[in-house]
Design a protein around this motif. Sequence first.
Motif, PDB file in Angstrom:
ATOM      1  N   THR A  65       0.790  -1.227   0.000  1.00 29.49           N
ATOM      2  CA  THR A  65       0.000   0.000   0.000  1.00 29.49           C
ATOM      3  C   THR A  65       0.818   1.271   0.000  1.00 29.49           C
ATOM      4  O   THR A  65       0.278   2.353   0.071  1.00 29.49           O
ATOM      5  CB  THR A  65      -0.917   0.019   1.242  1.00 29.49           C
ATOM      6  N   SER A  66       2.122   1.173  -0.071  1.00 27.82           N
ATOM      7  CA  SER A  66       2.906   2.403  -0.016  1.00 27.82           C
ATOM      8  C   SER A  66       2.930   3.093  -1.368  1.00 27.82           C
ATOM      9  O   SER A  66       2.959   2.460  -2.400  1.00 27.82           O
ATOM     10  CB  SER A  66       4.346   2.078   0.411  1.00 27.82           C
ATOM     11  N   ASN A  67       2.945   4.445  -1.322  1.00 32.76           N
ATOM     12  CA  ASN A  67       3.054   5.213  -2.564  1.00 32.76           C
ATOM     13  C   ASN A  67       4.433   5.003  -3.166  1.00 32.76           C
ATOM     14  O   ASN A  67       5.428   4.903  -2.456  1.00 32.76           O
ATOM     15  CB  ASN A  67       2.856   6.710  -2.295  1.00 32.76           C
ATOM     16  N   THR A  68       4.494   4.964  -4.475  1.00 28.11           N
ATOM     17  CA  THR A  68       5.777   4.799  -5.133  1.00 28.11           C
ATOM     18  C   THR A  68       5.710   5.343  -6.538  1.00 28.11           C
ATOM     19  O   THR A  68       4.676   5.370  -7.148  1.00 28.11           O
ATOM     20  CB  THR A  68       6.180   3.302  -5.190  1.00 28.11           C
ATOM     21  N   ASP A  69       6.858   5.765  -7.032  1.00 30.18           N
ATOM     22  CA  ASP A  69       6.912   6.187  -8.428  1.00 30.18           C
ATOM     23  C   ASP A  69       7.753   5.207  -9.242  1.00 30.18           C
ATOM     24  O   ASP A  69       8.159   5.479 -10.348  1.00 30.18           O
ATOM     25  CB  ASP A  69       7.500   7.595  -8.558  1.00 30.18           C
ATOM     26  N   LYS A  70       8.008   4.029  -8.639  1.00 27.47           N
ATOM     27  CA  LYS A  70       8.759   3.012  -9.351  1.00 27.47           C
ATOM     28  C   LYS A  70       7.828   1.857  -9.724  1.00 27.47           C
ATOM     29  O   LYS A  70       6.895   1.537  -9.001  1.00 27.47           O
ATOM     30  CB  LYS A  70       9.904   2.484  -8.472  1.00 27.47           C
ATOM     31  N   PRO A  71       8.086   1.193 -10.866  1.00 26.46           N
ATOM     32  CA  PRO A  71       7.258   0.063 -11.246  1.00 26.46           C
ATOM     33  C   PRO A  71       7.288  -1.013 -10.182  1.00 26.46           C
ATOM     34  O   PRO A  71       8.317  -1.323  -9.608  1.00 26.46           O
ATOM     35  CB  PRO A  71       7.913  -0.410 -12.554  1.00 26.46           C
ATOM     36  N   THR A  72       6.131  -1.581  -9.891  1.00 31.85           N
ATOM     37  CA  THR A  72       6.032  -2.658  -8.920  1.00 31.85           C
ATOM     38  C   THR A  72       5.725  -3.945  -9.651  1.00 31.85           C
ATOM     39  O   THR A  72       5.635  -4.003 -10.867  1.00 31.85           O
ATOM     40  CB  THR A  72       4.908  -2.371  -7.919  1.00 31.85           C
ATOM     41  N   GLU A  73       5.534  -5.020  -8.893  1.00 26.84           N
ATOM     42  CA  GLU A  73       5.183  -6.286  -9.505  1.00 26.84           C
ATOM     43  C   GLU A  73       3.931  -6.120 -10.343  1.00 26.84           C
ATOM     44  O   GLU A  73       2.984  -5.494  -9.942  1.00 26.84           O
ATOM     45  CB  GLU A  73       4.937  -7.342  -8.433  1.00 26.84           C
ATOM     46  N   ALA A  74       3.927  -6.725 -11.500  1.00 29.69           N
ATOM     47  CA  ALA A  74       2.807  -6.556 -12.417  1.00 29.69           C
ATOM     48  C   ALA A  74       1.745  -7.599 -12.170  1.00 29.69           C
ATOM     49  O   ALA A  74       2.005  -8.654 -11.625  1.00 29.69           O
ATOM     50  CB  ALA A  74       3.291  -6.660 -13.856  1.00 29.69           C
ATOM     51  N   THR A  75       0.531  -7.291 -12.581  1.00 31.50           N
ATOM     52  CA  THR A  75      -0.563  -8.242 -12.464  1.00 31.50           C
ATOM     53  C   THR A  75      -0.672  -9.099 -13.716  1.00 31.50           C
ATOM     54  O   THR A  75      -1.548  -9.913 -13.829  1.00 31.50           O
ATOM     55  CB  THR A  75      -1.882  -7.501 -12.242  1.00 31.50           C
ATOM     56  N   ALA A  76       0.192  -8.861 -14.683  1.00 27.76           N
ATOM     57  CA  ALA A  76       0.176  -9.661 -15.903  1.00 27.76           C
ATOM     58  C   ALA A  76       1.578  -9.654 -16.499  1.00 27.76           C
ATOM     59  O   ALA A  76       2.480  -8.952 -16.050  1.00 27.76           O
ATOM     60  CB  ALA A  76      -0.832  -9.097 -16.897  1.00 27.76           C
ATOM     61  N   VAL A  77       1.760 -10.442 -17.525  1.00 31.99           N
ATOM     62  CA  VAL A  77       3.064 -10.560 -18.146  1.00 31.99           C
ATOM     63  C   VAL A  77       3.475  -9.233 -18.769  1.00 31.99           C
ATOM     64  O   VAL A  77       2.711  -8.624 -19.509  1.00 31.99           O
ATOM     65  CB  VAL A  77       3.034 -11.661 -19.232  1.00 31.99           C
ATOM     66  N   GLN A  78       4.688  -8.782 -18.487  1.00 34.72           N
ATOM     67  CA  GLN A  78       5.191  -7.532 -19.033  1.00 34.72           C
ATOM     68  C   GLN A  78       5.702  -7.747 -20.456  1.00 34.72           C
ATOM     69  O   GLN A  78       6.100  -8.845 -20.836  1.00 34.72           O
ATOM     70  CB  GLN A  78       6.328  -6.989 -18.173  1.00 34.72           C
ATOM     71  N   GLU A  79       5.721  -6.657 -21.228  1.00 33.62           N
ATOM     72  CA  GLU A  79       6.290  -6.707 -22.564  1.00 33.62           C
ATOM     73  C   GLU A  79       7.807  -6.832 -22.473  1.00 33.62           C
ATOM     74  O   GLU A  79       8.432  -6.283 -21.577  1.00 33.62           O
ATOM     75  CB  GLU A  79       5.970  -5.422 -23.330  1.00 33.62           C
ATOM     76  N   LYS A  80       8.392  -7.535 -23.440  1.00 35.20           N
ATOM     77  CA  LYS A  80       9.835  -7.596 -23.536  1.00 35.20           C
ATOM     78  C   LYS A  80      10.329  -6.388 -24.327  1.00 35.20           C
ATOM     79  O   LYS A  80       9.615  -5.841 -25.153  1.00 35.20           O
ATOM     80  CB  LYS A  80      10.249  -8.886 -24.238  1.00 35.20           C
ATOM     81  N   PRO A  81      11.558  -5.947 -24.061  1.00 35.57           N
ATOM     82  CA  PRO A  81      12.084  -4.801 -24.810  1.00 35.57           C
ATOM     83  C   PRO A  81      12.025  -5.067 -26.309  1.00 35.57           C
ATOM     84  O   PRO A  81      12.325  -6.159 -26.774  1.00 35.57           O
ATOM     85  CB  PRO A  81      13.535  -4.699 -24.316  1.00 35.57           C
ATOM     86  N   ARG A  82      11.634  -4.049 -27.046  1.00 32.80           N
ATOM     87  CA  ARG A  82      11.489  -4.205 -28.484  1.00 32.80           C
ATOM     88  C   ARG A  82      12.232  -3.110 -29.227  1.00 32.80           C
ATOM     89  O   ARG A  82      12.483  -2.042 -28.696  1.00 32.80           O
ATOM     90  CB  ARG A  82      10.010  -4.155 -28.891  1.00 32.80           C
ATOM     91  N   ILE A  83      12.547  -3.393 -30.484  1.00 35.58           N
ATOM     92  CA  ILE A  83      13.098  -2.355 -31.355  1.00 35.58           C
ATOM     93  C   ILE A  83      11.969  -1.384 -31.662  1.00 35.58           C
ATOM     94  O   ILE A  83      10.837  -1.792 -31.905  1.00 35.58           O
ATOM     95  CB  ILE A  83      13.629  -2.999 -32.654  1.00 35.58           C
ATOM     96  N   PRO A  84      12.226  -0.069 -31.636  1.00 32.96           N
ATOM     97  CA  PRO A  84      11.164   0.903 -31.912  1.00 32.96           C
ATOM     98  C   PRO A  84      10.446   0.600 -33.218  1.00 32.96           C
ATOM     99  O   PRO A  84      11.068   0.301 -34.236  1.00 32.96           O
ATOM    100  CB  PRO A  84      11.924   2.236 -31.978  1.00 32.96           C
TER     101      PRO A  84
END
Length: 636
Positions: A65-84
């Motif tokens: 419940t703490s406020n944060t401006d950093k990404p936390t654990e996701a509720t779903a699979v995150q995207e992998k880095p991609r070429i623009p």
Amino acid sequence: MSHNKQKEQKERDLVSLLSLEQRAELTLLVYAATERMRKSIEDTFDSPPTKASDSNEKPPTGEETSNTDKPTEATAVQEKPRIPTPRLKELRKNALASFDHWRQAAIQRIGEALGSEAEVEKWVQHAENPASTAGEGVGDTAVLEAPKPTPLHSSLPHDYPPMVINAILLLLLSLECYDARSRVLLLLLSSSLKVPVSNLIEQESHTAGALVEAALMSADEESKKRSDEYRVSKWWKVGLASVAGAAVIGVTGGLAAPLVAAGIGGVMGGVGLGGTVAAGYLGVVASSSAVVGALFGAYGGKMTGEMMERYAAAVKDFAFIPVKDRKERLRVTVGISGWLTAPEEVELPWNCLNDNADIYALRWEMDALLDLGSSLQTILQSYAWGYVKSEIIKRTVLASLWSALWPVGLLKIARVVDNPFSIAKHRSEKAGKVLADAIINRAQGGRPITLIGFSLGARVIYSCLTSLAERNAFGLVENVVLMGAPVPTSREDWKAIRSVVAGRVVNVYSGSDYILAFLYRTSSIQLGVAGLQAVDVQGVENINVGHIVEGHLRYRYVVGTLLRDILGEDIEAGAIGKEKIVLKTLDEKEQEQKGGESIERDIDNVVDEAEKELEERRTKRRVEEQNQETKEERKA
């Protein structure tokens, strides 16, 4: 002090206020601030994800419940880095080109007031390299964080920095609109010169009032009468009315009389600079009623039938409703609700905003939002909700929520909310495109606009910004706050959104919002849900409010509380206290709810009641529509 000396002091401009060295420092400061702004655009597109993708990540729970401006654990699979993608490459190029065009105009205008172009170039060549000054500390900082401290602040008398900011405000307005990037630049300069934001807001308000006052002063009796009517009726309102398959968006009235330098100088004399100097800095704005009218939205705003034909069939209700008494301001804020339990709730959540800006609430698809709000309220106020919540919590991982393995009780509840949510969700996308058209067509005038929304209201904003990005509409939107947004966290889409917002993009989410997880379970959730998790894009601020928002419907009652730490200067004094009283009452009601003897039977009762009420509402609307059609046929 003699009369002549007083007059001389009143006619001060930047050249008389600042020495040659101080003007050089101010020039470098403007270069540094604009370079930081440009760097933030590059970072949005070029920065990689801040963490690696992990398909086994667990979702945030109610305990996180703490406020944060950093990404936390996701509720779903995150995207992998991609070429623009080609889309992002093109958008990056267009965003930077648009910024460079604005930057060149702004620096040239400020440079003209500081001295000749040759002098400006000479100052820059003999001073510290502006590029190195601008680049220090830029890397991971937000666009609104101040540039490197400047010696200019310590070398000026304490009353000079506000006058410098005021002069630059007038110079930027002379570009014939108040670009959102111009305001971000003023915020950066104010921070470096240690001028409080409240001072800038006061100067904006005074300048806006002075422009309108000068227009009224210069009007003849007939024009003045028309202007008085305009002041009463010119609410920035947008109506969608089907007229031969099209619709018109606009504002009535106008400023008929021409402005003259003497008139604007008379009312601008109190800002610290000389009245004549102020009028001169405003340039053509000080002598053109058309420009002033366009600045405040008096003349702009007509949307072509071709634009509206694309959306009129899907968006039946769309209007901007003034929340406060109209006071001409150089900024506009629009609040967008995401569900309603009564028509007045279009405006009520936004009473927490003060009159630092012109405040409007967006009314859109009221019937659909009332249907959704009624269905959700019926469920949440029932004894069965405790059971429903526990079952949802067991399936918080969206991959599980997406599956078809549901208890019979939850499937019954889903029957009540799925249809209203699906309808409102679809229409929010259309409403967002209409909102984008309104902004592009300057219905709000040439002023920066801040968009704030919760629930499906946030989805309207998401759709609007996506449309603005597709159409390369930069410099129109200053800030954006999305709360509990039922939208994906796709990095490509959020990079596009970030590129069309000059100031801040804030994603307010709650890992405890099980209602949103339940509502969104059948949507395309492979990329996550912004209302449940952080968005991993450079320049997007993430705030976790799980300790405040434990259910989706709480957003409606904590708007002021959440915005206090985001847009503190624009929040009405006393709003937070009123919200706390309402929340206390809600908590007491929830404590009174106890489980029924038969949860299954209670669920059946709730479902029957909700479906009956929804059908009655829709039947009533059909009857009203038929009666209206009959009346129109008789008139014809």
